[in-house]
Design an enzyme around this catalytic site. Sequence first.
Site, PDB file in Angstrom:
ATOM      1  N   GLU A  22     -12.927   0.643  -8.839  1.00  0.00           N
ATOM      2  CA  GLU A  22     -13.485   1.550  -9.884  1.00  0.00           C
ATOM      3  C   GLU A  22     -14.455   2.053  -9.604  1.00  0.00           C
ATOM      4  O   GLU A  22     -15.074   3.235 -10.077  1.00  0.00           O
ATOM      5  CB  GLU A  22     -14.011   0.428 -11.462  1.00  0.00           C
ATOM      6  CG  GLU A  22     -12.630  -0.303 -12.232  1.00  0.00           C
ATOM      7  CD  GLU A  22     -12.130  -0.893 -11.360  1.00  0.00           C
ATOM      8  OE1 GLU A  22     -13.213  -1.671 -10.307  1.00  0.00           O
ATOM      9  OE2 GLU A  22     -10.642  -1.635 -11.825  1.00  0.00           O
TER      10      GLU A  22
ATOM     11  N   ASN B 241      -6.334  -2.069  -7.943  1.00  0.00           N
ATOM     12  CA  ASN B 241      -5.924  -1.016  -8.595  1.00  0.00           C
ATOM     13  C   ASN B 241      -5.749   0.631  -7.691  1.00  0.00           C
ATOM     14  O   ASN B 241      -6.403  -0.014  -6.927  1.00  0.00           O
ATOM     15  CB  ASN B 241      -6.251  -1.153  -9.656  1.00  0.00           C
ATOM     16  CG  ASN B 241      -8.091  -0.889  -9.983  1.00  0.00           C
ATOM     17  OD1 ASN B 241      -8.621  -1.992  -8.091  1.00  0.00           O
ATOM     18  ND2 ASN B 241      -8.455   0.372 -10.420  1.00  0.00           N
TER      19      ASN B 241
ATOM     20  N   ASP C   4      -4.819  -0.161 -14.033  1.00  0.00           N
ATOM     21  CA  ASP C   4      -5.270  -0.901 -13.392  1.00  0.00           C
ATOM     22  C   ASP C   4      -4.483  -2.858 -13.214  1.00  0.00           C
ATOM     23  O   ASP C   4      -5.663  -3.319 -13.354  1.00  0.00           O
ATOM     24  CB  ASP C   4      -6.466  -1.375 -14.227  1.00  0.00           C
ATOM     25  CG  ASP C   4      -7.555  -1.741 -14.070  1.00  0.00           C
ATOM     26  OD1 ASP C   4      -7.533  -2.085 -13.076  1.00  0.00           O
ATOM     27  OD2 ASP C   4      -8.403  -3.081 -14.808  1.00  0.00           O
TER      28      ASP C   4
END
Lengths: 620, 210, 347
Positions: A216, A300, A342
């Site tokens: 992220e 992801n 994700d």
Amino acid sequence: MKITAIIAISFVLLACGNREDAGRVTADEPRPRDARVNNVEALSGSWLPPGAGAGDWAMPSRDYAGTRYSPLTEITTANAGQMQLAWTFQDGQSSYGHEMTPLVADSTMYIVSPFPDRAFALDLTKPGAPLKWSYSPNPSPIAIGKACCDAVLRGAALYKKKLIYNLLDDHTVAVDAKTGKELWRTKLGNVEDGATMTMAPLVVDGRVYVGNSGGEMGVAGWFAALDVNSGKELWRAYSVGPDSLARIGADFHPFYSWMRGKDLGATTWPTNAWKRGAGAPWGWVTYDPDRHSIYYGTSNTGPWNEAQRPGLNLWTSGVFARRASDGMAQWAFVFTPHNEWDYDGVNENILADLPINGVVRKVMVQFNRNGFAYTIDRATGEVLQAKPFGHENWASGIDSVTGMPHVIPAKETVPPGRWVRDICPADVGVKDFEPSAYSPRTRLFYVTTQNICMDYKGREASYIAGTPYWGAQMTRHVGPGGNYGEFIAFDAATGRKVWGIPEPFMTYSGAMVTAGDVAFYGTVDGWFRAVNARTGEILWSRKLGSGIISAPMSYIAPDGHQYVAIATGVGGGAMTTSSQKGFPPRGDTYYVFTLGANIPSTPARGGATPPASSATGAMP
Amino acid sequence: MIDSCCRIIMRRNSVAFLISACVALAATACSGDSQLDRGAGAGSATLPAQDAHPSGPDSSGLPAEGALSRVPIGDLAGANDNTLETTVKSPYAGNAAAIAEGHELFEKMNCAACHGYGMKGGMGPDLTDSYWRYGGAPADIYKSIFEGRPQGMPSWGRALTPTLIWKIVAYIETKGGAVSAVAADRERQGDESESDTTAGSTMKGRNSAP
Amino acid sequence: MRPSALRRSGAIACASCTWLNACNGTSSYLDATGASGAHEARLGIWLTVTACIVVALIAIALVAAMMRHRAAIGDRGDEARAAGASMRNEIRGGLRWIYIGLSGTLIVLGLTFAGTMVTFGAVTHPPRSAAVIMDVTGHQWWWEIRYTDVAHPERSFITANEVHLPIGVPVRVMLHSADVIHSFWLPQIAGKTDVIPGQTNEMWVEARVPGTTRGMCAEYCGLEHAVMALVVTAQPRADFDAWMRDRAANASVPVAPVPSQGAVVFAASCGGCHAVEGSRALGRAGPELTHIASRATIGAGALENTPANMRRWIANAPSEKEGVRMPEMHLTGGQLDAVVAYLQQLR
């Protein structure tokens, strides 16, 4: 060989005397082992870390195949209901989630805490397992704010008297397992740029395999091998970028044609986007000693907002098979190309021999975040079976020719800036990193699953080093049925769920299964359960102090009995449901259980009280 | 079909065609030729001079450079002289235009990714509750943004100008978590934080005791 | 109709209305250089000419009727008989004229309606599938444009305040808004389409004549609505492809000391908002600047792109474009010079 010898010795010892006698042996003599070990089906020899005995648990998944299968048989479906608390331990780090598995070897339990990543060694030869040593690496607190999903640590590895684990601030450390002295510490990344390390390393043949976190945070995912003696980095393979960085060479043979070509890790992205495209290998690593291959998944794709990265975005959200020695890729498979939801690919790849259409195949099984259970030929990367193992509505199936998902257009998150309602599963997946277990006795996989859906809105993400490169706004809600979790038994050969136990809260713990046909798991509201591995009948439950997101393990203590250990301390991805009514507070306690009959009725020697002679033997 | 009709309707030019006649043609065909050539200041002269932030202070109204470095983070042992500095007012508090811009910055600078789009927390702390690790007065929040904080909060002092940081502070204050400068000062003294200065006379008395 | 003929007709139409004698700037939609723009210009000219003819006919008929009635009143023979006959004749003759007038009007209206519908059909869907997609996002007050090659979606890149169009190739335009309602208008190439927050409007454009024109926001969107311009370059396909490749590539990395120092300052002080691909500055709040030196203007048409203007702009953008979101940057003179030197070599 060694194991057989130990078992033979144990037999002799047991034949010679009762439990008290066995317990009174001194440290110089070979330690007794309970004979109640079923090694018929269990992996042994080169599938275990060197020196690990049948009653040990020297790596998070116990064996290199990642089965989390214990060959111990003292606790069975018949007596599991008699389990009682033996002792507890608190690591004092209740601010963050506890996702690790305790390790046991040489009559010592090794525990690593979440940030500040302290290590503890507990002496199992003494009553109450007192602290032998502790080690504080003091990692940089900056790392706390760079970890997407809590400052967690997923475990350590024991290898030839070294305890090896990762620090949140991108270091790998090795500690002397006897003394707790630091042997080496290697810096692998810059925490200021958003990379962290949370995974448990795998150590094989003198090489420590580690990978980064930060899917992220706009990092480029990498997977590295370090020398176990010096900590020196041997090689590093990126999950994105040109073939030279991804360690893809002439030996790379992916099964599906869309993954063949030059520099696909760069050309399936807009210019440069791969440099912040994530694919961080923050999950589990497994190893096949027969093929000398390692298997690990990639995270992801970054950012979540798919509009900022048109293309297939290889090799994120996939799995790599690499040669263990030099890290050159053998094959790869991408579960969720151009991942819009994700759905990381980092979940454990359990190695097993399964009969597929009547032929026993050497496969790896991954219960992917995207809700499909993939059974893949581990020699070629061919998908043999891909069936949903929980509720999903984003894809109608996996194409048998290309291996690609058939995405349902209504669940695509394009264009960004609009809410897409009710995508199942949510970002945490039908199953997250929490590891499953496989029993060669039942040929079933034991999986904790989530039943959570999301409303999702893509947002433009700026890359600002050290801040999230995320690009999504979400709300999550429970899926059909209203149960947040379910513990299931799954037949990966046929792609069929055999039984399931719905739970009102998330089931976010790892699983374990034993040769006594007892499977263990925990829930986010703190229930720790033992179930019949064949029928799914709940045999035993205990409510523990906090929610459970760690994985259970089982070992034989110096007293010769089987124990089961679990850490509590809710956190991590389970916090996505923290607004649920009854969600427990955080915690930091390790609980150890055994059969009630193994626990002395009077306290063993404690404090200044002289030991009662009758109790000494029970808990030496 | 309906979709394409809608799209047609949305095409304002087409609708304009239907309702316009020769005269309208003359007006629309020749508009806006010269804006490309607009040089410095030319053209803007035709617009009324307007302050983008009418009710906010201009940059000269910001606290003096260096003043904030004297705002204490921790307790006040031996630092009584500095307590006045915590009463630095938020220059854009309640200014709707500045708050809107602060909101935009909060999302674009990735603040929302850590602290949540609703500031309810995530990777970073909740900013709507009353618990502030490094103080919840406007000056404290400004310092946290400007300097960064040890547990991963980056320093924005170079990437954002003081004006922009104060606008973000103003937006954070709208979520109810921030405390007034006076209340923050009391908290540092170990008193309960009451927002109203007249509430609790004993507390006031304690505070003002020499 | 060929573009040249179209322009001629446009000129004739303009000439027919004497107050339109200045219609040949870079923003006249009658001077169409795009496919859908040509359809619209044709319809516009048809409507203009028709309306002018109708006005002329009505004027002639009105004058004729007045003259004829005046003549009838002057002839006062057998008054009573003649009055009745004349009344009947007039009614009969008047009805005939009503039929003629009504049918004439219906035919003209019908043709206009058909022409309008044909134009709608022509401009709604491109004649063939688009090879390039432009995602245009309107911001207060600038344009962000992401180009995507349909055959190779991964070859996409972002630029700002400039549009390049390949000649003879339809380009699909997806319109997004980051804040308020804008309207995307390339006057000579295609009509306006509103840019509305929360929804994606679509249009397509196809340039037919090479050259540089101007695009703009056509819906009032706030203080600096007037300074929200685009430079539109229509170029042959080969040149366009070369431009795409160039834009998709990294910015040049500075080597000389002053621009190198500028790169460091830029990454720290400007990188939160602006992006220069290949550097650490990758913010998305403001316009992409990877190839800023090769763009014609600064600040969405606020200033011509010269080093002196750029320095002024960076030092205090609000003094050049009052409502601009870019704040006054507190940089020293040396830092300013370095940043300008860095940006000027980003070609």
